[in-house]
Design a protein around this motif. Structure first.
Motif, PDB file in Angstrom:
ATOM      1  N   LYS A 113      13.505  -4.772  16.828  1.00  0.00           N
ATOM      2  CA  LYS A 113      14.819  -4.275  16.401  1.00  0.00           C
ATOM      3  C   LYS A 113      15.127  -4.594  14.940  1.00  0.00           C
ATOM      4  N   GLY A 114      14.141  -5.128  14.204  1.00  0.00           N
ATOM      5  CA  GLY A 114      14.397  -5.565  12.834  1.00  0.00           C
ATOM      6  C   GLY A 114      14.228  -4.471  11.791  1.00  0.00           C
ATOM      7  N   ASN A 115      13.927  -4.898  10.559  1.00  0.00           N
ATOM      8  CA  ASN A 115      13.729  -3.970   9.444  1.00  0.00           C
ATOM      9  C   ASN A 115      12.278  -3.485   9.413  1.00  0.00           C
ATOM     10  N   HIS A 116      12.117  -2.197   9.214  1.00  0.00           N
ATOM     11  CA  HIS A 116      10.784  -1.590   9.325  1.00  0.00           C
ATOM     12  C   HIS A 116      10.323  -0.908   8.038  1.00  0.00           C
ATOM     13  N   ILE A 117       9.002  -0.881   7.880  1.00  0.00           N
ATOM     14  CA  ILE A 117       8.329   0.051   6.978  1.00  0.00           C
ATOM     15  C   ILE A 117       7.631   1.083   7.857  1.00  0.00           C
ATOM     16  N   VAL A 118       7.803   2.369   7.541  1.00  0.00           N
ATOM     17  CA  VAL A 118       7.035   3.406   8.220  1.00  0.00           C
ATOM     18  C   VAL A 118       6.147   4.090   7.184  1.00  0.00           C
ATOM     19  N   LEU A 119       4.850   4.137   7.463  1.00  0.00           N
ATOM     20  CA  LEU A 119       3.894   4.806   6.573  1.00  0.00           C
ATOM     21  C   LEU A 119       3.410   6.077   7.248  1.00  0.00           C
ATOM     22  N   VAL A 120       3.713   7.204   6.649  1.00  0.00           N
ATOM     23  CA  VAL A 120       3.307   8.485   7.220  1.00  0.00           C
ATOM     24  C   VAL A 120       1.977   8.900   6.598  1.00  0.00           C
ATOM     25  N   ASN A 121       0.914   8.879   7.428  1.00  0.00           N
ATOM     26  CA  ASN A 121      -0.428   9.321   6.990  1.00  0.00           C
ATOM     27  C   ASN A 121      -0.984   8.617   5.759  1.00  0.00           C
ATOM     28  N   PRO A 122      -0.916   7.292   5.696  1.00  0.00           N
ATOM     29  CA  PRO A 122      -1.556   6.603   4.560  1.00  0.00           C
ATOM     30  C   PRO A 122      -3.065   6.770   4.660  1.00  0.00           C
ATOM     31  N   SER A 123      -3.741   7.085   3.555  1.00  0.00           N
ATOM     32  CA  SER A 123      -5.168   7.401   3.646  1.00  0.00           C
ATOM     33  C   SER A 123      -6.067   6.335   3.038  1.00  0.00           C
ATOM     34  N   ASN A 124      -5.467   5.389   2.307  1.00  0.00           N
ATOM     35  CA  ASN A 124      -6.271   4.413   1.584  1.00  0.00           C
ATOM     36  C   ASN A 124      -6.142   3.039   2.230  1.00  0.00           C
ATOM     37  N   MET A 125      -7.253   2.501   2.714  1.00  0.00           N
ATOM     38  CA  MET A 125      -7.122   1.237   3.456  1.00  0.00           C
ATOM     39  C   MET A 125      -6.841   0.046   2.547  1.00  0.00           C
ATOM     40  N   GLY A 126      -7.209   0.176   1.257  1.00  0.00           N
ATOM     41  CA  GLY A 126      -6.844  -0.880   0.309  1.00  0.00           C
ATOM     42  C   GLY A 126      -5.331  -0.986   0.200  1.00  0.00           C
ATOM     43  N   ASN A 127      -4.685   0.172   0.057  1.00  0.00           N
ATOM     44  CA  ASN A 127      -3.218   0.190   0.020  1.00  0.00           C
ATOM     45  C   ASN A 127      -2.626  -0.424   1.283  1.00  0.00           C
ATOM     46  N   LEU A 128      -3.192  -0.084   2.423  1.00  0.00           N
ATOM     47  CA  LEU A 128      -2.668  -0.551   3.707  1.00  0.00           C
ATOM     48  C   LEU A 128      -2.694  -2.085   3.771  1.00  0.00           C
ATOM     49  N   GLY A 129      -3.800  -2.674   3.327  1.00  0.00           N
ATOM     50  CA  GLY A 129      -3.911  -4.130   3.316  1.00  0.00           C
ATOM     51  C   GLY A 129      -2.863  -4.775   2.421  1.00  0.00           C
ATOM     52  N   THR A 130      -2.724  -4.228   1.214  1.00  0.00           N
ATOM     53  CA  THR A 130      -1.761  -4.788   0.271  1.00  0.00           C
ATOM     54  C   THR A 130      -0.329  -4.627   0.770  1.00  0.00           C
ATOM     55  N   ILE A 131      -0.044  -3.504   1.440  1.00  0.00           N
ATOM     56  CA  ILE A 131       1.299  -3.280   1.974  1.00  0.00           C
ATOM     57  C   ILE A 131       1.626  -4.294   3.070  1.00  0.00           C
ATOM     58  N   LEU A 132       0.635  -4.635   3.897  1.00  0.00           N
ATOM     59  CA  LEU A 132       0.857  -5.685   4.895  1.00  0.00           C
ATOM     60  C   LEU A 132       1.194  -7.000   4.206  1.00  0.00           C
ATOM     61  N   ARG A 133       0.456  -7.284   3.126  1.00  0.00           N
ATOM     62  CA  ARG A 133       0.667  -8.528   2.389  1.00  0.00           C
ATOM     63  C   ARG A 133       2.080  -8.590   1.801  1.00  0.00           C
ATOM     64  N   SER A 134       2.511  -7.502   1.159  1.00  0.00           N
ATOM     65  CA  SER A 134       3.854  -7.475   0.568  1.00  0.00           C
ATOM     66  C   SER A 134       4.927  -7.510   1.656  1.00  0.00           C
ATOM     67  N   SER A 135       4.668  -6.828   2.769  1.00  0.00           N
ATOM     68  CA  SER A 135       5.647  -6.800   3.860  1.00  0.00           C
ATOM     69  C   SER A 135       5.872  -8.201   4.409  1.00  0.00           C
ATOM     70  N   ALA A 136       4.779  -8.967   4.524  1.00  0.00           N
ATOM     71  CA  ALA A 136       4.913 -10.355   4.959  1.00  0.00           C
ATOM     72  C   ALA A 136       5.646 -11.173   3.903  1.00  0.00           C
ATOM     73  N   ALA A 137       5.326 -10.921   2.623  1.00  0.00           N
ATOM     74  CA  ALA A 137       5.944 -11.688   1.534  1.00  0.00           C
ATOM     75  C   ALA A 137       7.464 -11.520   1.532  1.00  0.00           C
ATOM     76  N   PHE A 138       7.942 -10.335   1.868  1.00  0.00           N
ATOM     77  CA  PHE A 138       9.383 -10.094   1.816  1.00  0.00           C
ATOM     78  C   PHE A 138      10.053 -10.145   3.188  1.00  0.00           C
ATOM     79  N   GLY A 139       9.287 -10.465   4.227  1.00  0.00           N
ATOM     80  CA  GLY A 139       9.901 -10.659   5.531  1.00  0.00           C
ATOM     81  C   GLY A 139      10.285  -9.394   6.275  1.00  0.00           C
ATOM     82  N   ILE A 140       9.499  -8.334   6.130  1.00  0.00           N
ATOM     83  CA  ILE A 140       9.706  -7.133   6.957  1.00  0.00           C
ATOM     84  C   ILE A 140       9.321  -7.471   8.400  1.00  0.00           C
ATOM     85  N   ASP A 141      10.024  -6.879   9.382  1.00  0.00           N
ATOM     86  CA  ASP A 141       9.770  -7.242  10.773  1.00  0.00           C
ATOM     87  C   ASP A 141       8.682  -6.406  11.441  1.00  0.00           C
TER      88      ASP A 141
END
Lengths: 237, 237
Positions: free
Chosen positions: A91-119
């Motif tokens: 029920k928290g705050n979300h990031i939604v990624l529609v059709n991300p194609s680059n797995m490098g980006n995906l990894g970094t986005i997880l890292r930033s999401s954790a850094a800023f406390g996305i749920d």
């Protein structure tokens, strides 16, 4: 020869630090720890072995081939094998990624999401494979701490997440600036499109579309940079 | 066999879009355009050939090998060869990168710097090679539009840039938050350290040290993500 298989049910944490993250945060998914014969029998080694034993994870110390076939890097001495997993809707705050194609980006986005406390990070298919060992490595282990899940369509995500939240699709087809969002109501969902094509016009009607203001020299920011800027604006205190 | 040589004086824009950027923005540095025999003789081809001719850049159409040796990607049909170059010091707003080691980050930072209108990117050696074709590609062509230059030390940069500007080193050893910077005076210099080690304590005395506020689950953001957040805070309107 052990190789990463996208359609299989196993993936790998390459390296000592990542394997510690796996054992500390997701040991119920860890299936095996490989330690290279070249790994020094030092304090880190003892700590790792003891941690794995305490969680009942088998340790394999005589499989040198797997290091070549999975990592290729000469300095990888430890590999943590784990069963692929997905999180739950929350029920928290979300990031939604529609059709991300680059797995490098995906990894970094997880890292930033954790850094800023996305749920939760929710990914709409078709999409890059979050379990590719390169993505696991790029996430710096945050793949083991942050909640994520794949969906077949944005509507399927919406059905589970519910409408009782604020939606912000990031897209170039609007003049609303991220800078104008002065007060943030939670929970919210920040939505980002594919690296090359962005979000299509149908998202203009999903909540409040936003643009990151920038000069026009280049088309747009790199996806993970755009996500980090949005996370900073919405969550940094 | 043509290969990229870090110590040589030539580099390459791999791909049609990048080569157009080279010809449109830095044609005085372009030395040769390679067009693959596999490239269709279509409208793009004619546009490219005419642009190159109008700038007196030789076109080579019978060297298929260079595509394999430089790009490896099957879909690269055009390569723009250019002479390495550096920009000048200017009086505007700067990014200073102290010992960046990852060329992927360097490319993305050029891209974000162009997106937000930074006037110069200055790099303190030892550092990743901005002319590596992977970095040129990662910059999405902004390497041809943004001013950049290498320096042997931060003091050498300081000597040329002068003290008449505000300095903001980004580092974890401070409690000052980027969020507390409410008014921006120009010109300014934003300083970032190496991906793994950050900036050392000596930078605490260089202007106003700043930290990007974040939760403690991971150590820090990816370098290019941190730079983009800072650029957004300082320059987005």
């Amino acid at each position: 020869m052990e190789k990463y298989d996208k359609s299989g049910d196993k993936s790998y944490a390459l390296g000592t630090t990542l394997t510690f993250e796996l054992l500390n945060r997701k040991s119920d998914k860890a299936t095996r720890i490989y330690i290279s014969p070249k790994q020094k029998r030092d304090e880190t080694y003892l700590k790792l072995v003891n941690l794995a034993k305490s969680k009942n994870i088998p340790i394999i110390e005589n499989n040198e081939k797997i290091f070549k076939s999975l990592s290729g890097k000469d300095n990888t001495m430890v590999i943590g094998e784990f069963k692929k997993f997905q999180g739950e809707m929350n029920k928290g705050n979300h990031i939604v990624l529609v059709n991300p194609s680059n797995m490098g980006n995906l990894g970094t986005i997880l890292r930033s999401s954790a850094a800023f406390g996305i749920d939760g990070v929710y990914i709409i298919k078709p999409a890059a494979d979050i379990f590719d060992p390169k993505c696991v490595r790029g996430s710096m282990g945050s793949i083991f701490s942050i909640e994520f899940k794949y969906f077949s369509s944005f509507n399927e995500y919406l059905f589970e997440a519910g409408n009782d939240r604020d939606f912000y699709p990031f897209m170039l087809q609007t003049n609303n600036s991220l800078k104008d969002i002065k007060e943030v109501k939670t929970p919210f969902t920040l939505i980002f499109g594919n690296e090359a094509t962005g979000l299509d016009d149908s998202f203009l009607k999903v909540g409040t579309p936003l643009k990151i203001p920038q000069s026009s020299v280049v088309d747009s920011l790199n996806l993970d940079n755009a996500v980090s800027i949005a996370l900073y604006h919405f969550l940094a205190k």
